[in-house]
Design an enzyme around this catalytic site. Structure first.
Site, PDB file in Angstrom:
ATOM      1  CB  SER A 147      -0.948   0.026   1.198  1.00  0.00           C
ATOM      2  OG  SER A 147      -0.262   0.351   2.379  1.00  0.00           O
ATOM      3  CE  LYS A 185      -2.293   2.008   4.703  1.00  0.00           C
ATOM      4  NZ  LYS A 185      -1.481   0.862   5.136  1.00  0.00           N
TER       5      LYS A 185
END
Length: 226
Positions: A147, A185
Site C-alpha cells: 500500500s 501510512k
C-alpha cells in the site's frame, strides 16, 4: 535477538565448521573479531549458548555445536540502506558505514490491511549513525504489503522508525489502531479525525476518530532487501 558481535562470531564459527569440519579455537575467534582478550569471546559464547544458538559439549576440545542460526543468516541478508525522512525516498542504495548502530527489529508492519500490533524483538539490523542521529529511540519493522509502494516502500523492506507519539501532516508513521492493529501510512489530522493514507490507489484512505489512533513513531529511513 543477537548483537552484531554475537552475529559475527556465530557466522565465523559456521564458516569454519563448514570448511574444516571443526569449530575455530578461541585464539582464532579472538583474532577474527579483533578482540583484545579471550574473556570477550567467552562472554559471546556464553550469550550464544544461553540464547540457544550453540551447544557446548563437555569433555571435548573445540566442542561447539551450532543448534540454529538466525533467519537473516539463512537468507544471506545484506542490508542496503536508503536514506530519507519523508515519502520520497531516493532510489540509490548506500553501504552500511563504519559508524553503523544496531537497531532492534520489532516484528512486522502492514503496508496494506492492518495486522497485529508490534511484536517482540526478533533480531537487529545495522543502520548508519547519520540516519538515526538526534534524540529519541529507534526501532525497525519489516514491511508486509504494497500500500506504500508509490512512496518507495516495497513488500519485504525494513523501515527505520523514530519512536514518537506525535506527527505532522504528511509524515509517514506507524499508527496503532484501536490498540491492537498496526499499520504504516501517511498521517493527516483534520479537526478530531485522523486520515491514514496509502500510497497506492488500490487502497482506500482510512478515516478514524483521533481517540482510536495512536502514533508510535515516524519513518526516518529504509533498508531494501534484494
Amino acid at each position: 535477538m543477537l548483537t552484531r558481535k554475537q552475529m559475527q562470531l556465530l557466522e565465523f564459527i559456521r564458516q569454519r565448521v563448514d570448511r574444516d569440519g571443526i569449530p575455530p579455537s578461541f585464539d582464532e575467534m579472538k583474532a577474527a573479531l579483533d578482540l583484545r582478550s579471550k574473556s570477550g569471546i567467552h562472554r559471546l559464547i556464553t550469550a550464544l549458548e544461553e540464547r540457544g544458538f550453540i551447544r557446548r559439549l563437555a569433555h571435548r576440545a573445540r566442542a561447539i555445536e551450532i543448534v540454529k542460526i538466525p533467519e537473516a543468516m539463512e537468507r544471506g541478508f545484506v542490508p542496503k540502506v536508503i536514506e530519507g525522512d519523508r515519502a520520497n525516498l531516493p532510489s540509490g542504495a548506500m553501504p552500511v558505514t563504519p559508524d553503523a548502530l544496531d537497531v532492534p527489529v520489532m516484528g512486522k508492519i502492514a503496508a496494506g490491511i492492518p495486522i497485529e500490533a508490534i511484536q517482540n524483538v526478533t533480531h537487529h539490523v545495522a543502520v548508519p549513525g547519520s540516519m538515526i542521529s538526534g534524540q529519541g529511540q529507534h526501532y525497525a519493522l519489516t514491511v508486509e504489503g504494497d500500500s506504500m509502494i508509490e512512496a518507495g516502500i516495497n513488500d519485504g523492506d525494513t523501515v527505520i522508525i523514530r519512536q514518537q507519539s506525535v506527527a505532522e501532516n504528511g509524515e509517514i508513521v506507524v499508527a496503532l489502531i484501536e490498540g491492537h492493529e498496526a499499520t504504516l501510512k501517511r498521517f493527516r489530522r483534520k479537526g478530531g479525525m485522523i486520515s491514514l493514507e496509502a500510497a497506492n490507489p488500490a487502497y482506500e484512505t482510512r478515516i478514524l476518530p483521533e481517540s482510536k489512533v495512536k502514533v508510535q513513531g515516524r519513518l526516518v529511513g529504509l533498508i531494501r532487501n534484494y
